[in-house]
Motif scaffolding. Sequence first.
Motif, PDB file in Angstrom:
ATOM      1  N   GLY A 152       0.826  -1.200   0.000  1.00 59.56           N
ATOM      2  CA  GLY A 152       0.000   0.000   0.000  1.00 59.56           C
ATOM      3  C   GLY A 152       0.860   1.249   0.000  1.00 59.56           C
ATOM      4  N   ASP A 153       0.211   2.392  -0.227  1.00 62.42           N
ATOM      5  CA  ASP A 153       0.925   3.673  -0.252  1.00 62.42           C
ATOM      6  C   ASP A 153       1.615   3.958   1.083  1.00 62.42           C
ATOM      7  N   GLY A 154       0.949   3.629   2.190  1.00 66.09           N
ATOM      8  CA  GLY A 154       1.527   3.929   3.501  1.00 66.09           C
ATOM      9  C   GLY A 154       2.813   3.162   3.755  1.00 66.09           C
ATOM     10  N   THR A 155       2.935   2.007   3.127  1.00 64.24           N
ATOM     11  CA  THR A 155       4.094   1.137   3.322  1.00 64.24           C
ATOM     12  C   THR A 155       5.363   1.746   2.725  1.00 64.24           C
ATOM     13  N   VAL A 157       2.077  -1.042  -6.247  1.00 59.95           N
ATOM     14  CA  VAL A 157       1.681  -0.150  -5.145  1.00 59.95           C
ATOM     15  C   VAL A 157       0.217   0.195  -5.339  1.00 59.95           C
ATOM     16  N   GLU A 158      -0.611  -0.237  -4.423  1.00 61.23           N
ATOM     17  CA  GLU A 158      -2.023   0.139  -4.480  1.00 61.23           C
ATOM     18  C   GLU A 158      -2.191   1.394  -3.630  1.00 61.23           C
ATOM     19  N   ASN A 159      -2.267   2.511  -4.318  1.00 57.61           N
ATOM     20  CA  ASN A 159      -2.372   3.788  -3.610  1.00 57.61           C
ATOM     21  C   ASN A 159      -3.842   4.135  -3.421  1.00 57.61           C
ATOM     22  N   ASN A 160      -4.357   3.756  -2.240  1.00 56.32           N
ATOM     23  CA  ASN A 160      -5.758   4.080  -1.940  1.00 56.32           C
ATOM     24  C   ASN A 160      -5.849   5.383  -1.141  1.00 56.32           C
ATOM     25  N   GLN A 161      -4.783   6.131  -1.131  1.00 53.87           N
ATOM     26  CA  GLN A 161      -4.706   7.492  -0.574  1.00 53.87           C
ATOM     27  C   GLN A 161      -4.654   7.544   0.950  1.00 53.87           C
ATOM     28  N   TYR A 162      -4.781   6.401   1.595  1.00 53.57           N
ATOM     29  CA  TYR A 162      -4.776   6.407   3.058  1.00 53.57           C
ATOM     30  C   TYR A 162      -3.929   5.267   3.610  1.00 53.57           C
ATOM     31  N   ALA A 163      -3.314   5.528   4.760  1.00 50.96           N
ATOM     32  CA  ALA A 163      -2.717   4.463   5.550  1.00 50.96           C
ATOM     33  C   ALA A 163      -3.457   4.470   6.881  1.00 50.96           C
ATOM     34  N   GLN A 164      -4.286   3.479   7.059  1.00 46.97           N
ATOM     35  CA  GLN A 164      -5.129   3.389   8.250  1.00 46.97           C
ATOM     36  C   GLN A 164      -5.979   4.652   8.354  1.00 46.97           C
TER      37      GLN A 164
HETATM   38 MG   LIG Z   1      -3.197   2.864   1.642  1.00 42.86          MG
END
Ligand SMILES: [Mg+2]
Lengths: 288, 333
Positions: free
Chosen positions: A136-139, A163-170
């Motif tokens: 993920g993006d946060g990673t 990279v799956e960038n869903n715009q949020y990390a948690q």
């Molecule tokens: Mg994310």
Amino acid sequence: MNASILYKDIYKIRTFEEKVLELFSLGHLRGTTHTYIGQEANAVGVISNLNSNDFVVSNHRCHGHYIAFKKNLYALLCELMGKSDGVCGGRGGSQHLCDGTFYTNGIQGGILPLAAGLAYGAKFNQTGQIAVVFIGDGTLGEGVVYETLNIASKWELPLLVVVENNQYAQSTPIQLTLAGTISKRFEAFGINATELSSFDVLEISNAAKSIIDRVRESSKPYGLILNTYRFASHSKSSDGRDPAEVESMRKHDCLQITERLLQESQIESIQGIVNDEVEKVVLQALEA
Amino acid sequence: MKFIESIRNGLDSLLGNYPEVVLYGEDLIDPYGGAFKVTKGLSTKYPDRVWNTPISEAAIIGMSAGMAMCKMKPIVEIMFGDFTSLGVDQLLNHLTKYAWMYNNQVETPVTIRTAMGGRRGYGPTHSQSLEALLSTIPGLSIIAPSHYHDPGRILQQAVLEDSSVKVFSEYKLLYPQELQTPNTVKSGLTLDVSSDVYPIAHLSNCEFDNPEILIISYGGNALLLEQVLLDLLIEYELSAQCALPARIKPFDPLQIQHLISEAQVVLVVEESPKCHGWGAEVVATLSEAGLLSGKNVFRIGSAETPIPSSMAQEEQVLPSAAQIMETISQILV
Ligand SMILES: [Mg+2]
Ligand SMILES: Cc1ncc(C[n+]2csc(CCOP(=O)(O)OP(=O)(O)O)c2C)c(N)n1
């Protein structure tokens, strides 16, 4: 790639994940679980182009990747429910799956070395396999990600980093934590990368196909950045995002976008088959 | 043969006989041949299977798991034991978890070789013995031979026959030491090495099997302890024996059981910090096995401070022969 086949997998993941949330609320699952609702086109688009002996390495949000690759809903649900028929006999639970050449772990970024090691093994043994790792993006905040990108590039490993960038990390939006850009991160290590903002599984699948062919033929790493969105909350905790934002993203639902490519009768027939399968699996797993 | 040659020969023989064995780490190819020169010559002989890596301990340790899952037998060299800390997430949350949490669908027979220990003036971050720290990781095996063992043979067996994730600890000051056999030990001492896969070496200052003092230790501490055994004999006429298991975790009390019955004093010596150390685990394990009742039991280890670079100051922090002698003489003399 055939839209109805891809649709079936997307619908399967969606239906399964909704069931998981329901079973969780009823107390049949413990711990936590991160659903893939909204991001299904990524897993299905990429994984539909892999060979069954390729390596897929995934993270905490792994049910979709598992279903797209291994398709065994019963073994997955049993694992989530801690039952001995689960893919890991109930030892791993939601974030720690293993089935054949599919592996996941719940530590952000720590799976990259595993994926690179598998890619190394494939190259060393000349098997023609490649390794695909989903993060993920946060990673991107984890240092070991960059250690691995550097090595994968230098040693020319057949590794695709998605990279799956869903715009949020948690709970944290990407704007608060990510400096620079994602694609420049790959560029810095001499790794080609493609960035795609799409909720259309055919578009993702087509892009993934040529990238995967390239990784396999050139034995070089590649980055695929998929800008995406999740509709459900991060895990079992509350969703801090603005409900209006989430609502406005619903027009990008990959499920509906794929439905537009199919005829009513096809959709009905696929939904019927998948609903039956999920129902059956739930009953079986509850009894197991 | 020297300790370093034995390990190099072990690696050579592994690479020569088993095409699935690879060896990689920082600065280990020729002409440099590794910070401690253990791998000298090997990259020339096996250019495809011995290679240098970037300074990326987490990634290179982590990758070994993927290679092992592809039926390779990776050996990773971590230049200084201190740097294993950068790979601890990989060891703790990845390597030692995979086989178990994946319900034994995979195996990760990985060997991490690393140079441990002080007394070379390298100072706080290049002198530590992290065996005790690493030993708290469930499922991780720790092997730390002395020059009374055959380290090259133990390494080969570990790589080939032990499917656990292993740290193979090489004490820096042992590298130039000649390996000792029952025929070569210093006069006044006798040596007996068991035939286990991970043998225990018994070093004794007396002929009989049940000395008054039993010292349990491992690896490079043997350099101190051979002197202690001689001093005890000469200064106090005390019979003492030293038990050095080649594998210190898991620790097998059965390897020690038969030595302990007559001992009045049991001492565990390590160069890791004494606080929460290996000695605490050994003592607790022996006690639970009912082997320590009525005995005087002591632990000797490093102090709770960083290891100084200055030789005089380092002496104060690491265990010394004088400290061990003093501990014993306070009880027995
Ligand atoms: Mg994310
Ligand atoms: C090393 C580590 N730190 C923190 C966490 C807790 N955690 C789990 S998921 C997550 C967010 C991950 O965000 P991202 O990589 O964007 O993936 P997403 O959840 O959006 O799919 C965090 C912080 C963890 N699992 N591992």
